[in-house]
Design an enzyme around this catalytic site. Structure first.
Site, PDB file in Angstrom:
ATOM      1  N   ASP A  69       0.819  -1.233   0.000  1.00  0.00           N
ATOM      2  CA  ASP A  69       0.000   0.000   0.000  1.00  0.00           C
ATOM      3  C   ASP A  69       0.839   1.263   0.000  1.00  0.00           C
ATOM      4  OD1 ASP A  69      -2.564  -0.854  -0.287  1.00  0.00           O
ATOM      5  OD2 ASP A  69      -2.932  -1.122   1.869  1.00  0.00           O
TER       6      ASP A  69
ATOM      7  N   LYS B 118      -0.259   4.695  -1.204  1.00  0.00           N
ATOM      8  CA  LYS B 118      -1.202   5.541  -0.463  1.00  0.00           C
ATOM      9  C   LYS B 118      -0.581   6.857  -0.028  1.00  0.00           C
ATOM     10  CE  LYS B 118      -4.391   2.050   1.314  1.00  0.00           C
ATOM     11  NZ  LYS B 118      -4.786   1.299   2.511  1.00  0.00           N
TER      12      LYS B 118
ATOM     13  N   HIS C  74      -3.796   4.373  -5.897  1.00  0.00           N
ATOM     14  CA  HIS C  74      -2.637   4.031  -5.050  1.00  0.00           C
ATOM     15  C   HIS C  74      -1.905   2.791  -5.565  1.00  0.00           C
ATOM     16  CE1 HIS C  74      -5.101   0.937  -2.953  1.00  0.00           C
ATOM     17  NE2 HIS C  74      -3.926   0.438  -2.587  1.00  0.00           N
TER      18      HIS C  74
ATOM     19  N   HIS D 242      -4.889  -5.566  -5.722  1.00  0.00           N
ATOM     20  CA  HIS D 242      -6.329  -5.245  -5.766  1.00  0.00           C
ATOM     21  C   HIS D 242      -7.009  -5.827  -7.005  1.00  0.00           C
ATOM     22  CE1 HIS D 242      -6.880  -2.926  -2.165  1.00  0.00           C
ATOM     23  NE2 HIS D 242      -5.776  -2.193  -2.427  1.00  0.00           N
TER      24      HIS D 242
END
Lengths: 170, 372
Positions: free
Chosen positions: B226, B229, B254, B281
């Site tokens: 992540d 982000k 992101h 994702h």
């Protein structure tokens, strides 16, 4: 004039001929030419106004594994120089063997030892040279003195003959 | 035979020269060419003592006397170098017969130059060879010493490199974990999430048959999933409640941002991290983002991270939701098998859920986990 016979005894290629050549003629050559039999050189020393000493220096064929030093060359000697090559361990180990021959053939005569070719050792192992000299000196009480010599650089060449000559005149 | 006749016979062979001495060792007779072997000046005078003529006899006065007296057989000095020649000098008593009195002393010079010439080369060769062998021995011994020294240096260098490599690995791991935590912290989540995700991911990877090395790589790289982000504005990232469709589109960026941040590196680990950031994702049925990859087109690292990331995220409070109970989480994962998640990985995960729970227990830094 006093005349004395001095013999140089040692393994082959330890530099006996070169030591004599340096002392008698002040010359040196790197070329190795093996000595056959014996060659005599004369050197006269003026000890004092009255005393002149003539050394008959015997350059004897070196000892090898197949041919030992001929005793006929040693008989009658007044003084002995035992020669080893400081860079060749075996030639130093054989010095006591040459000393035995001398003791067997001669009555008490002055003996000095030359550990020759010290110029071939690098300067940094000067301590090692000194140790070899001292070790040999301590192990052979019959020997007047042990020198590290170099026929190439002249180091201690005069000194071995002078030391021996002084002892010859005692 | 008279001794003179013997001399004549010897002399005719041309190899021998002689000097006759009286019993006081003075010279009384010479052969013609003996001058080649003695001191000329001394020899020019009659009745000179033999020792004056032959320096090799210095020191042998006693032995010569013994010969004159008959108590010694003789003396031989072999291979004497004399004026470019080699002679063997022999001294012995001269008698008419072995029973007669000693009349004189005879010094005999035998020219052995030919013999020496024949021998010289072989002796020289033998000594040269011996010296060469000694020199080789010395060189070998120096080489051995040098090799030993080199080995020590190499070993020390290897040890140093290995230490440095370990330090690099540890540092790399810490940097990666810290980077991952930065991303999480920006979204007000705990840094432990990324560490747990790494640990789960490695465990599931091993269960899925990946090698220890691959699983370890996944463990090290997945905490950065992540990292993108950090490029999402706070208002969206930390918005309590549901995002609008527009905000969600921003939020989805992101994944690409993380990929772009990491893929510039040539380091394999960072490239792996880039792949995970890019694909975690994605969904098994192709409805995920950013590229809508499907099934096994999604890298297995991405598929694994997807499951374990959701598992851990749902079990903890976030700004936009409360932590779920474990049962609900498992139901969700089961429900999403074959749509969101790789069904074979889901099966492995659920079959071994106790292993993942024990990992979660181990971390325990987040007490907000809700057990059923």
């Amino acid at each position: 004039m006093i005349t004395k016979k001095v013999v140089l005894i040692g393994d082959f290629a330890t530099g006996k001929t070169s030591l004599i050549r340096r002392y008698v003629d002040n010359q040196f050559s790197d070329e190795y030419l093996t000595t056959i039999g014996v060659k005599i050189s004369k050197k006269t020393l003026q000890i004092s106004d009255e005393i002149e000493l003539q050394l008959m220096v015997w350059d004897i064929e070196g000892h090898t594994d197949v041919k030992a030093t001929n005793p006929a060359y040693v008989i009658g000697a007044h003084g002995v120089i035992l020669v080893g090559d400081i860079t060749r361990e075996k030639s130093i180990e054989n010095i006591p063997l040459h000393l035995e021959l001398v003791k067997r053939l001669l009555k008490k005569v002055p003996i000095v030892i030359a550990l020759n070719k010290s110029d071939l050792l690098p300067n940094e192992i000067e301590i090692e040279i000194e140790k070899k000299v001292l070790d040999l000196d301590a192990s052979l009480p019959e020997v007047l003195k042990v020198f590290d010599t170099s026929a190439k650089s002249s180091k201690n060449v005069e000194a071995i003959f002078i030391t021996l000559s002084q002892a010859l005149l005692l | 035979m008279h001794i003179q006749e013997i001399f004549n016979a010897i002399y005719e062979k041309h190899y021998y020269e002689y000097i006759v001495l009286d019993k006081t060792l003075n010279c009384i007779e010479f052969s013609d060419k003996v001058i080649d072997y003695v001191d000329i000046q001394e020899a020019s005078q009659m009745y000179r003592n033999i020792i004056k003529l032959i320096p090799e006899l210095v020191g042998l006065e006693d032995e010569l006397q013994e010969i004159a007296q008959g108590s010694r057989e003789g003396i031989e000095i072999p291979l004497v170098h004399r004026k470019k020649a080699f002679v063997t000098i022999s001294i012995q008593a001269g008698r008419k017969s072995r029973y007669d009195e000693i009349e004189s002393i005879i010094v005999l010079f035998e020219n052995v130059s030919q013999f020496v010439q024949m021998q010289q080369k072989s002796i020289q060769d033998r000594n040269d060879k011996e010296l060469l062998l000694l020199e080789l021995d010395k060189k070998n011994s120096s080489l051995e010493k040098y090799n030993k020294h080199m080995m020590h240096l190499v070993e020390a260098e290897i040890e140093k490199n290995s230490r440095l490599t370990n330090e690099i690995i540890v540092t790399q791991r810490e940097v990666i974990a810290t980077m991952g935590a930065i991303g999480e912290t920006r979204s007000k989540e705990t840094g432990d999430h990324v560490l747990r995700v790494g640990e789960y991911a490695k465990t599931l990877a091993l269960m899925a048959g990946l090698s220890e090395q691959e699983a370890e790589e996944l463990k090290m790289a997945s905490p950065m999933h992540d990292i993108g982000k950090v490029g999402i504005e706070d208002a969206i990232l930390n918005k309590p409640g549901k995002l609008t469709a527009t905000e969600f589109e921003v939020m989805k960026e992101h994944a690409l941002l993380g990929y772009e941040m990491l893929s510039g590196s040539k380091q394999k680990l960072l490239q792996t991290a880039a792949t995970i950031a890019y694909e975690h994702h994605e969904k098994w049925d192709g409805t995920g983002y950013p590229r809508g990859l499907k099934g096994e087109d999604i890298h297995i690292y991405g598929r694994i991270t997807a499951i374990v990331d959701v598992f851990d995220a749902l079990g903890h409070d976030r700004v936009y939701k409360k932590a779920w109970p474990l049962e609900s989480i498992l139901d969700f994962i089961k429900k999403e098998s074959g749509t969101h998640f790789d069904p074979s990985l889901v099966k492995l995960f659920l079959d071994n859920i106790h292993v993942f729970i024990s990992i979660q227990e181990h971390y325990k830094s987040d007490k907000k986990y809700h057990k059923v």
